[in-house]
Design a protein around this motif. Structure first.
Motif, PDB file in Angstrom:
ATOM      1  N   GLU A  86       0.838  -1.206   0.000  1.00 12.54           N
ATOM      2  CA  GLU A  86       0.000   0.000   0.000  1.00 12.54           C
ATOM      3  C   GLU A  86       0.872   1.255   0.000  1.00 12.54           C
ATOM      4  N   LEU A  87       1.950   1.245   0.792  1.00 12.53           N
ATOM      5  CA  LEU A  87       2.862   2.396   0.844  1.00 12.53           C
ATOM      6  C   LEU A  87       3.481   2.662  -0.524  1.00 12.53           C
ATOM      7  N   ARG A  88       3.909   1.614  -1.186  1.00 13.97           N
ATOM      8  CA  ARG A  88       4.505   1.782  -2.526  1.00 13.97           C
ATOM      9  C   ARG A  88       3.500   2.354  -3.512  1.00 13.97           C
ATOM     10  N   THR A  89       2.248   1.929  -3.412  1.00 18.24           N
ATOM     11  CA  THR A  89       1.206   2.444  -4.300  1.00 18.24           C
ATOM     12  C   THR A  89       0.952   3.924  -4.019  1.00 18.24           C
ATOM     13  N   LEU A  90       0.903   4.302  -2.732  1.00 16.30           N
ATOM     14  CA  LEU A  90       0.705   5.715  -2.381  1.00 16.30           C
ATOM     15  C   LEU A  90       1.871   6.575  -2.864  1.00 16.30           C
ATOM     16  N   LYS A  91       3.067   6.036  -2.827  1.00 19.49           N
ATOM     17  CA  LYS A  91       4.226   6.761  -3.365  1.00 19.49           C
ATOM     18  C   LYS A  91       4.086   6.934  -4.874  1.00 19.49           C
ATOM     19  N   ALA A  92       3.619   5.891  -5.556  1.00 20.55           N
ATOM     20  CA  ALA A  92       3.474   5.929  -7.009  1.00 20.55           C
ATOM     21  C   ALA A  92       2.462   6.983  -7.463  1.00 20.55           C
ATOM     22  N   ILE A  93       1.448   7.236  -6.656  1.00 19.79           N
ATOM     23  CA  ILE A  93       0.446   8.249  -7.029  1.00 19.79           C
ATOM     24  C   ILE A  93       0.722   9.586  -6.348  1.00 19.79           C
ATOM     25  N   ASN A  94       1.906   9.716  -5.769  1.00 19.59           N
ATOM     26  CA  ASN A  94       2.376  10.966  -5.147  1.00 19.59           C
ATOM     27  C   ASN A  94       1.516  11.439  -3.979  1.00 19.59           C
ATOM     28  N   SER A  95       0.976  10.494  -3.211  1.00 19.22           N
ATOM     29  CA  SER A  95       0.216  10.860  -2.016  1.00 19.22           C
ATOM     30  C   SER A  95       1.104  10.957  -0.790  1.00 19.22           C
ATOM     31  N   VAL A  96       2.223  10.267  -0.820  1.00 25.73           N
ATOM     32  CA  VAL A  96       3.215  10.360   0.251  1.00 25.73           C
ATOM     33  C   VAL A  96       4.574  10.556  -0.404  1.00 25.73           C
ATOM     34  N   PRO A  97       5.521  11.191   0.300  1.00 25.70           N
ATOM     35  CA  PRO A  97       6.859  11.394  -0.272  1.00 25.70           C
ATOM     36  C   PRO A  97       7.549  10.056  -0.553  1.00 25.70           C
ATOM     37  N   THR A  98       8.396  10.035  -1.560  1.00 26.72           N
ATOM     38  CA  THR A  98       9.100   8.802  -1.915  1.00 26.72           C
ATOM     39  C   THR A  98      10.039   8.344  -0.806  1.00 26.72           C
ATOM     40  N   ARG A  99      10.440   9.231   0.070  1.00 22.76           N
ATOM     41  CA  ARG A  99      11.338   8.870   1.168  1.00 22.76           C
ATOM     42  C   ARG A  99      10.589   8.305   2.387  1.00 22.76           C
ATOM     43  N   ALA A 100       9.263   8.311   2.362  1.00 27.93           N
ATOM     44  CA  ALA A 100       8.470   7.839   3.501  1.00 27.93           C
ATOM     45  C   ALA A 100       8.715   6.349   3.745  1.00 27.93           C
ATOM     46  N   VAL A 101       8.811   5.981   5.022  1.00 24.96           N
ATOM     47  CA  VAL A 101       8.997   4.574   5.383  1.00 24.96           C
ATOM     48  C   VAL A 101       7.752   3.982   6.045  1.00 24.96           C
ATOM     49  N   LYS A 102       6.796   4.826   6.388  1.00 25.18           N
ATOM     50  CA  LYS A 102       5.537   4.357   6.952  1.00 25.18           C
ATOM     51  C   LYS A 102       4.449   5.370   6.631  1.00 25.18           C
ATOM     52  N   CYS A 103       3.221   4.927   6.777  1.00 25.61           N
ATOM     53  CA  CYS A 103       2.096   5.797   6.457  1.00 25.61           C
ATOM     54  C   CYS A 103       0.861   5.302   7.195  1.00 25.61           C
ATOM     55  N   SER A 104       0.036   6.234   7.632  1.00 20.31           N
ATOM     56  CA  SER A 104      -1.235   5.897   8.255  1.00 20.31           C
ATOM     57  C   SER A 104      -2.361   6.255   7.298  1.00 20.31           C
ATOM     58  N   LEU A 105      -3.434   5.486   7.369  1.00 18.38           N
ATOM     59  CA  LEU A 105      -4.588   5.693   6.502  1.00 18.38           C
ATOM     60  C   LEU A 105      -5.807   6.045   7.336  1.00 18.38           C
ATOM     61  N   ILE A 106      -6.671   6.875   6.752  1.00 18.16           N
ATOM     62  CA  ILE A 106      -7.923   7.270   7.388  1.00 18.16           C
ATOM     63  C   ILE A 106      -9.051   7.033   6.379  1.00 18.16           C
ATOM     64  N   SER A 107     -10.181   6.550   6.851  1.00 13.49           N
ATOM     65  CA  SER A 107     -11.285   6.242   5.940  1.00 13.49           C
ATOM     66  C   SER A 107     -11.977   7.516   5.460  1.00 13.49           C
ATOM     67  N   LYS A 108     -12.679   7.386   4.344  1.00 12.83           N
ATOM     68  CA  LYS A 108     -13.416   8.509   3.765  1.00 12.83           C
ATOM     69  C   LYS A 108     -14.476   9.027   4.740  1.00 12.83           C
ATOM     70  N   THR A 109     -15.172   8.119   5.405  1.00  9.57           N
ATOM     71  CA  THR A 109     -16.203   8.511   6.369  1.00  9.57           C
ATOM     72  C   THR A 109     -15.599   9.326   7.506  1.00  9.57           C
ATOM     73  N   ASP A 110     -14.469   8.854   8.044  1.00  8.77           N
ATOM     74  CA  ASP A 110     -13.801   9.586   9.121  1.00  8.77           C
ATOM     75  C   ASP A 110     -13.257  10.924   8.628  1.00  8.77           C
ATOM     76  N   LEU A 111     -12.771  10.960   7.394  1.00  9.03           N
ATOM     77  CA  LEU A 111     -12.268  12.206   6.830  1.00  9.03           C
ATOM     78  C   LEU A 111     -13.385  13.230   6.688  1.00  9.03           C
TER      79      LEU A 111
END
Length: 125
Positions: A86-111
């Motif tokens: 999932e992290l690699r996919t988020l990097k590929a779509i430029n949602s997280v920096p390429t240097r990121a080593v971890k990421c947290s996700l939040i649901s659409k409803t919570d957002l």
């Protein structure tokens, strides 16, 4: 309301397991415009999940992170860690920096609940 348009990035490419069998990724990625900001998301088990880092840096850039954290605690919003695929996919779509080593996700409803709660905090809204 919150969402003005939606676009799909595509299905995550097939991965190969140790036996050499290809299996299709179990999520797909896309973009969603929320409050005028284009955010990348992963569709996991039927739920849109957004990278919390992108939400904080792009959508709530004028609000201190401690304030957002307190709002999330008050609203009982939980985030979840994404796995490596999932992290690699988020990097590929430029949602997280390429240097990121971890990421947290939040649901659409919570957002959406967080956006409603923080509406009066940002001078932009």
């Amino acid at each position: 309301m919150f969402l003005t348009c939606e676009g799909t990035f595509g299905i995550v490419p097939a991965t190969v397991d140790y036996s050499g069998q290809a299996r299709l990724g179990d999520f797909h990625a896309g973009y969603q415009e929320i409050e005028g900001i284009n955010l990348g998301y992963l569709q996991i088990n039927g739920t849109q999940m957004f990278a919390l880092d992108q939400v904080l840096s792009d959508l709530f850039k004028d609000i201190p992170r401690t304030t957002i954290s307190k709002k999330m605690e008050t609203l009982k919003i939980k985030s979840r860690r994404c796995d490596l695929k999932e992290l690699r996919t988020l990097k590929a779509i430029n949602s997280v920096p390429t240097r990121a080593v971890k990421c947290s996700l939040i649901s659409k409803t919570d957002l959406e609940a967080l956006c409603t709660s923080c509406k009066n905090l940002s001078p932009r809204r």
